[in-house]
Design a protein around this motif. Structure first.
Motif, PDB file in Angstrom:
ATOM      1  N   ALA A   6      -2.792  -0.654  -9.564  1.00  7.57           N
ATOM      2  CA  ALA A   6      -1.570  -0.025  -8.967  1.00  7.57           C
ATOM      3  C   ALA A   6      -0.225   0.294  -9.999  1.00  7.57           C
ATOM      4  CB  ALA A   6      -1.168  -0.989  -7.521  1.00  7.57           C
ATOM      5  N   VAL A   7      -0.051  -0.966 -10.751  1.00 14.27           N
ATOM      6  CA  VAL A   7       1.013  -0.732 -11.601  1.00 14.27           C
ATOM      7  C   VAL A   7       0.825   0.273 -12.580  1.00 14.27           C
ATOM      8  CG1 VAL A   7       2.556  -2.031 -13.006  1.00 14.27           C
ATOM      9  CG2 VAL A   7       2.061  -3.008 -11.062  1.00 14.27           C
TER      10      VAL A   7
ATOM     11  N   THR B  96       0.638   3.748 -11.520  1.00 17.75           N
ATOM     12  CA  THR B  96       2.002   4.202 -11.133  1.00 17.75           C
ATOM     13  C   THR B  96       2.675   4.678 -12.373  1.00 17.75           C
ATOM     14  OG1 THR B  96       1.947   2.798  -9.117  1.00 17.75           O
ATOM     15  CG2 THR B  96       4.064   3.949  -9.900  1.00 17.75           C
TER      16      THR B  96
ATOM     17  N   LEU C  72      -1.510   9.025  -8.684  1.00 21.45           N
ATOM     18  CA  LEU C  72      -0.882   8.369  -7.424  1.00 21.45           C
ATOM     19  C   LEU C  72      -1.750   8.247  -6.402  1.00 21.45           C
ATOM     20  CD1 LEU C  72       1.803   7.580  -6.295  1.00 21.45           C
ATOM     21  CD2 LEU C  72       2.126  10.169  -5.982  1.00 21.45           C
TER      22      LEU C  72
ATOM     23  N   SER D  72      -3.336   4.981  -7.315  1.00 23.91           N
ATOM     24  CA  SER D  72      -2.284   3.829  -7.104  1.00 23.91           C
ATOM     25  C   SER D  72      -2.432   3.569  -5.571  1.00 23.91           C
ATOM     26  CB  SER D  72      -0.885   4.190  -7.523  1.00 23.91           C
ATOM     27  OG  SER D  72       0.003   3.360  -6.786  1.00 23.91           O
ATOM     28  N   LEU D  73      -2.362   4.571  -4.720  1.00 25.61           N
ATOM     29  CA  LEU D  73      -2.294   4.408  -3.388  1.00 25.61           C
ATOM     30  C   LEU D  73      -3.548   3.553  -2.996  1.00 25.61           C
ATOM     31  CD1 LEU D  73      -0.771   7.666  -2.209  1.00 25.61           C
ATOM     32  CD2 LEU D  73       0.507   5.756  -2.050  1.00 25.61           C
TER      33      LEU D  73
ATOM     34  N   VAL E   5      -3.363   0.070  -3.616  1.00 23.19           N
ATOM     35  CA  VAL E   5      -2.386  -0.514  -2.940  1.00 23.19           C
ATOM     36  C   VAL E   5      -3.106  -0.642  -1.326  1.00 23.19           C
ATOM     37  CG1 VAL E   5      -0.237  -0.282  -1.250  1.00 23.19           C
ATOM     38  CG2 VAL E   5      -0.108   0.378  -3.681  1.00 23.19           C
TER      39      VAL E   5
ATOM     40  N   VAL F  93      -4.849  -3.928  -1.455  1.00 23.25           N
ATOM     41  CA  VAL F  93      -3.807  -5.221  -1.710  1.00 23.25           C
ATOM     42  C   VAL F  93      -3.615  -5.294  -0.039  1.00 23.25           C
ATOM     43  CG1 VAL F  93      -1.478  -5.736  -1.829  1.00 23.25           C
ATOM     44  CG2 VAL F  93      -2.886  -4.518  -3.857  1.00 23.25           C
ATOM     45  N   PHE F  94      -3.589  -4.206   0.753  1.00 24.63           N
ATOM     46  CA  PHE F  94      -3.340  -4.377   2.141  1.00 24.63           C
ATOM     47  C   PHE F  94      -4.627  -5.080   2.752  1.00 24.63           C
ATOM     48  CE2 PHE F  94      -0.520  -0.575   2.929  1.00 24.63           C
ATOM     49  CZ  PHE F  94       0.531  -1.158   2.419  1.00 24.63           C
TER      50      PHE F  94
ATOM     51  N   GLU G  98      -4.013   3.783   5.219  1.00 22.89           N
ATOM     52  CA  GLU G  98      -3.255   4.475   3.659  1.00 22.89           C
ATOM     53  C   GLU G  98      -4.275   5.182   3.102  1.00 22.89           C
ATOM     54  OE1 GLU G  98      -0.816   2.626   2.231  1.00 22.89           O
ATOM     55  OE2 GLU G  98      -0.837   3.106   0.064  1.00 22.89           O
TER      56      GLU G  98
ATOM     57  N   ILE H 185      -4.486   8.720   5.522  1.00 22.28           N
ATOM     58  CA  ILE H 185      -3.102   9.619   5.718  1.00 22.28           C
ATOM     59  C   ILE H 185      -2.533   9.809   4.178  1.00 22.28           C
ATOM     60  CG2 ILE H 185      -0.887   9.603   6.693  1.00 22.28           C
ATOM     61  CD1 ILE H 185      -2.174   8.004   8.989  1.00 22.28           C
ATOM     62  N   TYR H 186      -2.412   8.685   3.471  1.00 19.86           N
ATOM     63  CA  TYR H 186      -1.629   8.886   2.204  1.00 19.86           C
ATOM     64  C   TYR H 186      -2.348   9.631   1.355  1.00 19.86           C
ATOM     65  CZ  TYR H 186       2.858   6.783   2.263  1.00 19.86           C
ATOM     66  OH  TYR H 186       4.433   6.385   2.337  1.00 19.86           O
TER      67      TYR H 186
ATOM     68  N   LEU I  37       4.889  -7.509  -6.347  1.00 25.09           N
ATOM     69  CA  LEU I  37       3.949  -6.312  -6.714  1.00 25.09           C
ATOM     70  C   LEU I  37       4.952  -5.090  -5.981  1.00 25.09           C
ATOM     71  CD1 LEU I  37       1.695  -4.446  -7.683  1.00 25.09           C
ATOM     72  CD2 LEU I  37       0.554  -5.230  -5.515  1.00 25.09           C
TER      73      LEU I  37
ATOM     74  N   ILE J 116       7.924  -4.378  -8.126  1.00 22.09           N
ATOM     75  CA  ILE J 116       7.712  -3.808  -9.359  1.00 22.09           C
ATOM     76  C   ILE J 116       7.509  -2.183  -9.169  1.00 22.09           C
ATOM     77  CG2 ILE J 116       6.121  -3.404 -11.049  1.00 22.09           C
ATOM     78  CD1 ILE J 116       5.520  -6.445 -11.036  1.00 22.09           C
ATOM     79  N   LEU J 117       6.572  -1.957  -7.983  1.00 19.28           N
ATOM     80  CA  LEU J 117       6.272  -0.435  -7.546  1.00 19.28           C
ATOM     81  C   LEU J 117       7.600   0.225  -7.199  1.00 19.28           C
ATOM     82  CD1 LEU J 117       3.060  -0.702  -5.492  1.00 19.28           C
ATOM     83  CD2 LEU J 117       3.428   0.041  -7.814  1.00 19.28           C
TER      84      LEU J 117
ATOM     85  N   LEU K  61       9.493   0.995 -10.433  1.00 15.44           N
ATOM     86  CA  LEU K  61       8.720   2.340 -10.929  1.00 15.44           C
ATOM     87  C   LEU K  61       8.998   3.535 -10.245  1.00 15.44           C
ATOM     88  CD1 LEU K  61       5.294   0.891 -11.903  1.00 15.44           C
ATOM     89  CD2 LEU K  61       7.004   1.624 -13.527  1.00 15.44           C
TER      90      LEU K  61
ATOM     91  N   ILE L  44       6.236   6.977  -3.802  1.00 16.42           N
ATOM     92  CA  ILE L  44       6.137   5.672  -4.464  1.00 16.42           C
ATOM     93  C   ILE L  44       7.052   4.621  -3.876  1.00 16.42           C
ATOM     94  CG2 ILE L  44       6.123   4.207  -6.336  1.00 16.42           C
ATOM     95  CD1 ILE L  44       5.659   6.800  -8.198  1.00 16.42           C
TER      96      ILE L  44
ATOM     97  N   ASN M  89       6.003   3.822  -0.291  1.00 17.49           N
ATOM     98  CA  ASN M  89       4.765   2.933  -0.096  1.00 17.49           C
ATOM     99  C   ASN M  89       5.064   1.577  -0.595  1.00 17.49           C
ATOM    100  OD1 ASN M  89       1.931   3.083   0.330  1.00 17.49           O
ATOM    101  ND2 ASN M  89       1.718   2.716  -1.999  1.00 17.49           N
TER     102      ASN M  89
ATOM    103  N   LEU N  30       4.570  -1.775   1.656  1.00 16.81           N
ATOM    104  CA  LEU N  30       3.954  -2.946   1.185  1.00 16.81           C
ATOM    105  C   LEU N  30       4.818  -4.314   1.470  1.00 16.81           C
ATOM    106  CD1 LEU N  30       1.853  -4.274  -0.413  1.00 16.81           C
ATOM    107  CD2 LEU N  30       2.667  -3.563  -2.517  1.00 16.81           C
TER     108      LEU N  30
ATOM    109  N   VAL O 290       4.448  -5.356   4.988  1.00 15.10           N
ATOM    110  CA  VAL O 290       3.037  -5.882   5.353  1.00 15.10           C
ATOM    111  C   VAL O 290       2.819  -7.175   4.745  1.00 15.10           C
ATOM    112  CG1 VAL O 290       0.399  -5.816   4.839  1.00 15.10           C
ATOM    113  CG2 VAL O 290       1.855  -3.656   5.545  1.00 15.10           C
TER     114      VAL O 290
ATOM    115  N   PHE P 166       4.851  -0.425   9.351  1.00 14.43           N
ATOM    116  CA  PHE P 166       4.144   0.436   8.094  1.00 14.43           C
ATOM    117  C   PHE P 166       3.612   1.631   9.041  1.00 14.43           C
ATOM    118  CE2 PHE P 166       0.661   2.059   5.683  1.00 14.43           C
ATOM    119  CZ  PHE P 166       1.404   2.181   4.534  1.00 14.43           C
TER     120      PHE P 166
ATOM    121  N   LEU Q 114       4.392   5.789   7.877  1.00 13.34           N
ATOM    122  CA  LEU Q 114       3.487   6.865   7.699  1.00 13.34           C
ATOM    123  C   LEU Q 114       3.835   8.376   8.092  1.00 13.34           C
ATOM    124  CD1 LEU Q 114       0.113   5.117   8.287  1.00 13.34           C
ATOM    125  CD2 LEU Q 114       0.932   6.020   6.048  1.00 13.34           C
TER     126      LEU Q 114
END
Lengths: 172, 101
Positions: A13-14, A17, A33, A36-37, A40, A43-44, A56, A59-60, B10, B13-14, B17, B37, B40, B44, B47, B62, B66
């Motif tokens: 992700a980092v 991004t 991107l 990256s989503l 993430v 991560v969820f 995510e 939709i994203y 995280l 950091i995001l 960025l 970004i 999002n 995060l 969550v 969250f 959306l």
């Protein structure tokens, strides 16, 4: 196992991004991107929110980012299009995104196969989320519906043929 | 049990960025993307907070982020298309100079 998955997804992700910010071509930025989503969303999953991970991705990454990609390709941005078209086919530009998507796809397959079980959570399960969403926060659901309505009306109004600057100038 | 504190780091950091992208890039599309970004990253953090406290409310928020992001992107991209039609560029500094004249 879950921690390893979290760290892999976090690093992807980092890095992706960062690649969004520093890549020259807007199409590459949108694709990074999306990656990256996706990370993430992983991560969820490790945080015990599998429903939000799916939301995510759908939709994203599925809807919003495809809209972005559509507009970027429609606008045809970039100084010299010919070079970029040649670059798009080069293997060097594809290495990083392909590696990231392969790792993420492998993690998804592992998670679906049951090798990485979703963390067991009572308070934050999908059932608890649905109950809280439609019971305690139902007013918020209605407000979200209004936001989407306003967004679609606004997009329709801005996209009307008569609101383009050319026709307006001729009318004046 | 959950890597929730790491997830908060995280998200920080995001988010930073996203702020860097907002400041560094001059293209209007990149500013919209950096807003994505940042939204999002905020989601995060929500969550992660939900995982820390064992309550579903963070996940509910969250779910509210959306549609906000979807509506913002729809209107923002429509405005970007109109600006591109009028100014023939999406460079924010060039657009600002056009407005001054």
């Amino acid at each position: 196992m879950l921690l390893i998955m979290f760290y892999i997804a976090a690093i992807i992700a980092v890095v992706s991004t960062g690649a969004v910010i520093f890549s020259r071509n807007p199409v590459y930025s949108v694709i990074y991107l999306i990656i990256s989503l996706f990370a993430v969303a992983m991560v969820f999953y490790t945080l015990g929110a599998p429903f939000l991970a799916m939301a995510e991705i759908i939709i994203y990454a599925g809807a919003i980012m495809v809209l972005f990609l559509f507009v970027v390709m429609m606008l045809n941005l970039g100084q010299n299009r010919k070079d970029e078209d040649l670059q798009a086919a080069s293997a060097k530009a594809l290495v990083l995104p392909l590696t990231f998507t392969t790792i993420l796809a492998m993690l998804t397959v592992l998670a679906l196969a049951g090798a990485i079980p979703a963390p067991h959570a009572v308070g934050t399960s999908s059932a608890a989320l649905g109950k809280a969403l439609f019971d305690k926060h139902f007013l918020g659901v209605k407000l979200a519906a209004f936001i989407l309505l306003v967004g679609s009306i606004g997009g329709m109004h801005l996209g009307r043929a008569s609101s383009t600057p050319d026709t307006k100038e001729t009318r004046i | 049990m959950f890597p929730a504190n790491e997830a908060l780091i995280l998200s920080a950091i995001l988010f930073s960025l996203g702020v860097i992208a907002f400041i560094v890039r001059r293209n209007l599309l990149y500013t919209l993307m950096s807003v994505e970004i940042m939204l999002n990253a905020a989601g995060l953090a929500f969550v992660a907070g939900s995982a820390i406290h064992g309550q579903p409310d963070g996940q509910v928020f969250f779910m509210f982020i959306l549609p906000v992001a979807a509506a913002e992107v729809a209107i923002g991209l429509a405005l970007a298309l109109l600006i591109f039609k009028r100014c023939k560029t999406l460079d924010l500094w060039a657009i600002a100079r056009i407005k001054e004249e």
